[in-house]
Design a protein around this motif. Structure first.
Motif, PDB file in Angstrom:
ATOM      1  N   VAL A 101       0.843  -1.207   0.000  1.00 52.64           N
ATOM      2  CA  VAL A 101       0.000   0.000   0.000  1.00 52.64           C
ATOM      3  C   VAL A 101       0.877   1.256   0.000  1.00 52.64           C
ATOM      4  O   VAL A 101       0.651   2.185  -0.778  1.00 52.64           O
ATOM      5  N   VAL A 102       1.899   1.290   0.856  1.00 56.41           N
ATOM      6  CA  VAL A 102       2.786   2.455   0.915  1.00 56.41           C
ATOM      7  C   VAL A 102       3.531   2.627  -0.411  1.00 56.41           C
ATOM      8  O   VAL A 102       3.652   3.743  -0.931  1.00 56.41           O
ATOM      9  N   ALA A 103       4.020   1.529  -0.990  1.00 56.68           N
ATOM     10  CA  ALA A 103       4.742   1.606  -2.264  1.00 56.68           C
ATOM     11  C   ALA A 103       3.849   2.149  -3.377  1.00 56.68           C
ATOM     12  O   ALA A 103       4.280   2.974  -4.186  1.00 56.68           O
ATOM     13  N   VAL A 104       2.609   1.714  -3.409  1.00 59.79           N
ATOM     14  CA  VAL A 104       1.684   2.187  -4.448  1.00 59.79           C
ATOM     15  C   VAL A 104       1.361   3.670  -4.229  1.00 59.79           C
ATOM     16  O   VAL A 104       1.285   4.437  -5.202  1.00 59.79           O
ATOM     17  N   LEU A 105       1.194   4.085  -2.989  1.00 61.04           N
ATOM     18  CA  LEU A 105       0.969   5.515  -2.717  1.00 61.04           C
ATOM     19  C   LEU A 105       2.167   6.349  -3.177  1.00 61.04           C
ATOM     20  O   LEU A 105       2.002   7.410  -3.785  1.00 61.04           O
ATOM     21  N   ILE A 106       3.368   5.857  -2.922  1.00 65.49           N
ATOM     22  CA  ILE A 106       4.573   6.559  -3.387  1.00 65.49           C
ATOM     23  C   ILE A 106       4.587   6.617  -4.906  1.00 65.49           C
ATOM     24  O   ILE A 106       4.860   7.663  -5.496  1.00 65.49           O
ATOM     25  N   HIS A 107       4.307   5.490  -5.543  1.00 69.15           N
ATOM     26  CA  HIS A 107       4.275   5.451  -7.006  1.00 69.15           C
ATOM     27  C   HIS A 107       3.277   6.466  -7.547  1.00 69.15           C
ATOM     28  O   HIS A 107       3.558   7.202  -8.498  1.00 69.15           O
ATOM     29  N   TRP A 108       2.101   6.513  -6.955  1.00 71.30           N
ATOM     30  CA  TRP A 108       1.030   7.416  -7.398  1.00 71.30           C
ATOM     31  C   TRP A 108       1.467   8.878  -7.258  1.00 71.30           C
ATOM     32  O   TRP A 108       1.368   9.656  -8.208  1.00 71.30           O
ATOM     33  N   ILE A 109       1.979   9.235  -6.089  1.00 72.21           N
ATOM     34  CA  ILE A 109       2.319  10.633  -5.815  1.00 72.21           C
ATOM     35  C   ILE A 109       3.568  11.091  -6.565  1.00 72.21           C
ATOM     36  O   ILE A 109       3.606  12.190  -7.104  1.00 72.21           O
ATOM     37  N   VAL A 110       4.584  10.238  -6.652  1.00 70.75           N
ATOM     38  CA  VAL A 110       5.858  10.648  -7.254  1.00 70.75           C
ATOM     39  C   VAL A 110       5.863  10.470  -8.772  1.00 70.75           C
ATOM     40  O   VAL A 110       6.227  11.393  -9.507  1.00 70.75           O
ATOM     41  N   SER A 111       5.453   9.305  -9.259  1.00 71.54           N
ATOM     42  CA  SER A 111       5.568   9.071 -10.707  1.00 71.54           C
ATOM     43  C   SER A 111       4.606   9.940 -11.521  1.00 71.54           C
ATOM     44  O   SER A 111       4.885  10.265 -12.671  1.00 71.54           O
ATOM     45  N   ASP A 112       3.507  10.360 -10.911  1.00 77.40           N
ATOM     46  CA  ASP A 112       2.570  11.208 -11.650  1.00 77.40           C
ATOM     47  C   ASP A 112       3.055  12.640 -11.830  1.00 77.40           C
ATOM     48  O   ASP A 112       2.463  13.406 -12.586  1.00 77.40           O
ATOM     49  N   ILE A 113       4.156  12.991 -11.183  1.00 78.19           N
ATOM     50  CA  ILE A 113       4.776  14.286 -11.457  1.00 78.19           C
ATOM     51  C   ILE A 113       5.226  14.334 -12.917  1.00 78.19           C
ATOM     52  O   ILE A 113       5.204  15.387 -13.555  1.00 78.19           O
ATOM     53  N   SER A 114       5.583  13.178 -13.468  1.00 77.32           N
ATOM     54  CA  SER A 114       6.060  13.127 -14.854  1.00 77.32           C
ATOM     55  C   SER A 114       5.017  13.633 -15.851  1.00 77.32           C
ATOM     56  O   SER A 114       5.365  14.152 -16.913  1.00 77.32           O
ATOM     57  N   ALA A 115       3.747  13.525 -15.524  1.00 77.62           N
ATOM     58  CA  ALA A 115       2.693  13.996 -16.434  1.00 77.62           C
ATOM     59  C   ALA A 115       2.772  15.502 -16.649  1.00 77.62           C
ATOM     60  O   ALA A 115       2.316  16.009 -17.682  1.00 77.62           O
ATOM     61  N   MET A 116       3.366  16.212 -15.721  1.00 78.30           N
ATOM     62  CA  MET A 116       3.514  17.665 -15.857  1.00 78.30           C
ATOM     63  C   MET A 116       4.508  18.025 -16.971  1.00 78.30           C
ATOM     64  O   MET A 116       4.532  19.140 -17.456  1.00 78.30           O
ATOM     65  N   TYR A 117       5.328  17.053 -17.370  1.00 78.05           N
ATOM     66  CA  TYR A 117       6.355  17.280 -18.390  1.00 78.05           C
ATOM     67  C   TYR A 117       5.888  16.911 -19.793  1.00 78.05           C
ATOM     68  O   TYR A 117       6.612  17.114 -20.759  1.00 78.05           O
ATOM     69  N   VAL A 118       4.717  16.305 -19.908  1.00 80.52           N
ATOM     70  CA  VAL A 118       4.191  15.903 -21.213  1.00 80.52           C
ATOM     71  C   VAL A 118       3.348  17.059 -21.749  1.00 80.52           C
ATOM     72  O   VAL A 118       2.299  17.375 -21.174  1.00 80.52           O
ATOM     73  N   PRO A 119       3.790  17.701 -22.831  1.00 79.58           N
ATOM     74  CA  PRO A 119       3.061  18.867 -23.355  1.00 79.58           C
ATOM     75  C   PRO A 119       1.600  18.538 -23.674  1.00 79.58           C
ATOM     76  O   PRO A 119       1.301  17.549 -24.331  1.00 79.58           O
ATOM     77  N   GLY A 120       0.702  19.379 -23.160  1.00 80.84           N
ATOM     78  CA  GLY A 120      -0.713  19.245 -23.470  1.00 80.84           C
ATOM     79  C   GLY A 120      -1.465  18.210 -22.663  1.00 80.84           C
ATOM     80  O   GLY A 120      -2.678  18.091 -22.783  1.00 80.84           O
ATOM     81  N   LEU A 121      -0.777  17.428 -21.840  1.00 86.37           N
ATOM     82  CA  LEU A 121      -1.472  16.389 -21.072  1.00 86.37           C
ATOM     83  C   LEU A 121      -2.187  17.002 -19.861  1.00 86.37           C
ATOM     84  O   LEU A 121      -3.401  16.857 -19.717  1.00 86.37           O
ATOM     85  N   TYR A 122      -1.439  17.662 -19.007  1.00 87.06           N
ATOM     86  CA  TYR A 122      -2.003  18.376 -17.858  1.00 87.06           C
ATOM     87  C   TYR A 122      -1.254  19.697 -17.734  1.00 87.06           C
ATOM     88  O   TYR A 122      -0.049  19.750 -18.000  1.00 87.06           O
TER      89      TYR A 122
END
Length: 194
Positions: A118-139
């Protein structure tokens, strides 16, 4: 001069990781790849490496190497890009998941495994989704955009949790059964730490 004995612990740990990694690499060849992409073994591999490799170099290097090689293979064979904007956030999340395995799974039990997953998935969710900020036009690269990304990612992270638990149950269960049958695989009985 002390005699060095072969310790199969590291080899068995690696074989378990490689076996589960082969399943991950084969996933893009499934017709439902987009559906099963987040039902992934990478969380389980990170926790497994953190929990069982006493040596920090092995604990981080083996799971990260598996992630890197499988990502490159999937990118080359499936047409999905590898070096997308912010890709390194996923690797940072993965490193943190290995830390979770090291810290929370000093003793491997069902409860410590579920809590770590559960903790690992929460970390994955919070940290890896920062990458979406780098994809032009996504978010939009704003706090509101990040929250929108986290909200949209909930179904994918649920699949990631299910994958982490399912693959982890196989990996941890297999090694714990092997340790019960062959006590020399336990760190306390091994001369050479894995």
């Amino acid at each position: 001069m002390s005699e060095s004995k072969f310790n199969p612990r590291t080899m068995i740990l690696l074989l378990i990781i490689i076996f589960v990694s082969i399943i991950r690499v084969a996933a893009p060849f499934s017709g439902d790849f987009k559906v099963i992409a987040n039902f992934s073994a990478v969380g389980a591999i990170a926790l497994f490496g953190g929990a069982y490799f006493n040596n920090n170099v092995k604990a981080f290097a083996f799971p990260l190497l598996v992630l890197l090689l499988s990502d490159i293979f999937i990118a080359k064979t499936s047409g999905y890009g590898f070096f997308y904007g912010g890709w390194y956030w996923t690797y940072i999340a993965f490193i943190l998941m290995v830390v979770v395995g090291k810290v929370m799974m000093n003793k491997v039990t069902v409860l410590s495994f579920i809590g770590s997953a559960v903790v690992a998935v929460l970390i994955h969710w919070i940290v890896s989704d920062i990458s979406a900020m780098y994809v032009p036009g996504l978010y939009p690269p704003t706090f509101a955009g990040y929250i929108a990304c986290l909200t949209a990612a909930i179904p994918y992270e649920k699949s990631f949790l299910y994958g982490t638990v399912a693959y982890g149950a196989v990996m941890f269960g297999a090694f714990e059964m092997l340790k019960a049958k062959y006590p020399y695989l336990s760190l306390t009985n091994s001369r050479i730490a894995a």
